[in-house]
Design an enzyme around this catalytic site. Structure first.
Site, PDB file in Angstrom:
ATOM      1  N   LYS A  51       0.856  -1.192   0.000  1.00 51.54           N
ATOM      2  CA  LYS A  51       0.000   0.000   0.000  1.00 51.54           C
ATOM      3  C   LYS A  51       0.890   1.240   0.000  1.00 51.54           C
ATOM      4  CE  LYS A  51      -4.315   0.926   2.472  1.00 51.54           C
ATOM      5  NZ  LYS A  51      -4.932   0.757   3.795  1.00 51.54           N
TER       6      LYS A  51
HETATM    7  C1  E4P Z   1      -8.332   1.734   3.793  1.00 52.09           C
HETATM    8  O1  E4P Z   1      -7.530   0.961   3.363  1.00 52.09           O
HETATM    9  C2  E4P Z   1      -8.198   2.438   5.080  1.00 52.09           C
HETATM   10  O2  E4P Z   1      -7.451   1.624   5.947  1.00 52.09           O
HETATM   11  C3  E4P Z   1      -9.500   2.694   5.783  1.00 52.09           C
HETATM   12  O3  E4P Z   1     -10.605   2.314   5.023  1.00 52.09           O
HETATM   13  C4  E4P Z   1      -9.603   4.030   6.402  1.00 52.09           C
HETATM   14  O4  E4P Z   1     -10.835   4.130   7.068  1.00 52.09           O
HETATM   15  P1  E4P Z   1     -11.141   5.247   8.191  1.00 52.09           P
HETATM   16  O5  E4P Z   1     -11.417   6.532   7.486  1.00 52.09           O
HETATM   17  O6  E4P Z   1     -12.349   4.720   8.893  1.00 52.09           O
HETATM   18  O7  E4P Z   1      -9.933   5.319   9.067  1.00 52.09           O
END
Ligand code: E4P
Length: 229
Positions: free
Chosen positions: A83
């Site tokens: 990522k």
């Molecule tokens: C995606 O890969 C992120 O880890 C995640 O969806 C972020 O979500 P949040 O806005 O609830 O922290």
């Protein structure tokens, strides 16, 4: 639509994997901090539990270190998706890793223009954050619609739209209606998907009515005529 769980909690991942409905996992540095464990060990264990893509995020923000971290993470297991943030350096890393055949999830996408860049960089997944856009008074689901429409216009784009920052079942259902490929959800939201008061009410009634019959299914032999058919 593929379902990923957005957590670094191994117990939750094991539990959800046992449902047979889980296609992958996403983690991020905040979730890893909450888990309080060695990151690489954690990713290795998650990759043993889930055969689908497991997103593991780089920590650096400069090109050289991000690339080195990405290559390091990719060695953990073949189902690691590295990522990277949607920055110029992140997309450069994306292109490099994609050329080597590594899955890449480009995260922190907040505009259609950024999603176009991620596709051009060869991302396996682009992660637009619906809930965080809603939080600042912008239309998170509107962004999903825009990206799906754009990607659908170019058959050569293979990047999958991974709807992230999902806060409730409506985010999931609306994204599915638009044809988004993947949804990553916190465990609590996945559990909410099962719930409907009429299911609970109907089941209670069926259980009560069945008790009135005084029968048990497993104590009854298969009737001969049914077995012969
Ligand atoms: C995606 O890969 C992120 O880890 C995640 O969806 C972020 O979500 P949040 O806005 O609830 O922290």
């Amino acid at each position: 639509m593929k379902f990923f769980v957005d957590t670094a909690d191994l117990a939750e991942i094991r539990d959800l994997a046992s449902t047979g409905l889980l296609d992958g996992v996403t983690t991020n540095p905040s979730l890893v901090a909450k888990a309080g464990r060695s990151f690489l060990d954690l990713v290795a264990e998650i990759c043993e539990v889930v055969t689908g893509p497991v997103s593991a995020e780089v920590a650096a923000t400069d090109y050289e270190t991000m690339l080195a971290e990405g290559k390091h993470l990719a060695k953990i297991a073949p189902n690691v998706a590295v990522k990277v943030p949607l920055t110029p350096a992140g997309l450069k890393v994306c292109r490099h890793l994609a050329n080597e055949g590594t899955m890449v999830n480009v995260t922190l996408c907040f505009s259609a223009a950024q999603a176009i860049l991620a596709a051009k960089a060869g991302a396996t997944f682009v992660s637009p954050f619906v809930g965080r856009l809603d939080d600042v008074g912008q239309n998170g689901l509107g962004l999903i619609a825009e990206i799906v429409q754009i990607y659908d216009s170019y058959p050569q784009i293979t990047t999958e739209v991974l709807v992230a920052s999902i806060r409730n079942p409506i985010h999931l259902v609306e994204s599915a209606k638009m044809g988004a490929h993947v949804a990553t959800m916190p465990p609590a939201v996945i559990r909410q998907l099962y719930a409907h008061p009429l299911t609970d009410k109907g089941l209670s009634q069926f259980v009560a009515d069945w008790a009135k019959t005084g029968q048990t299914i497993l104590d009854q032999p298969i009737p001969r005529r049914a077995a012969a058919e």
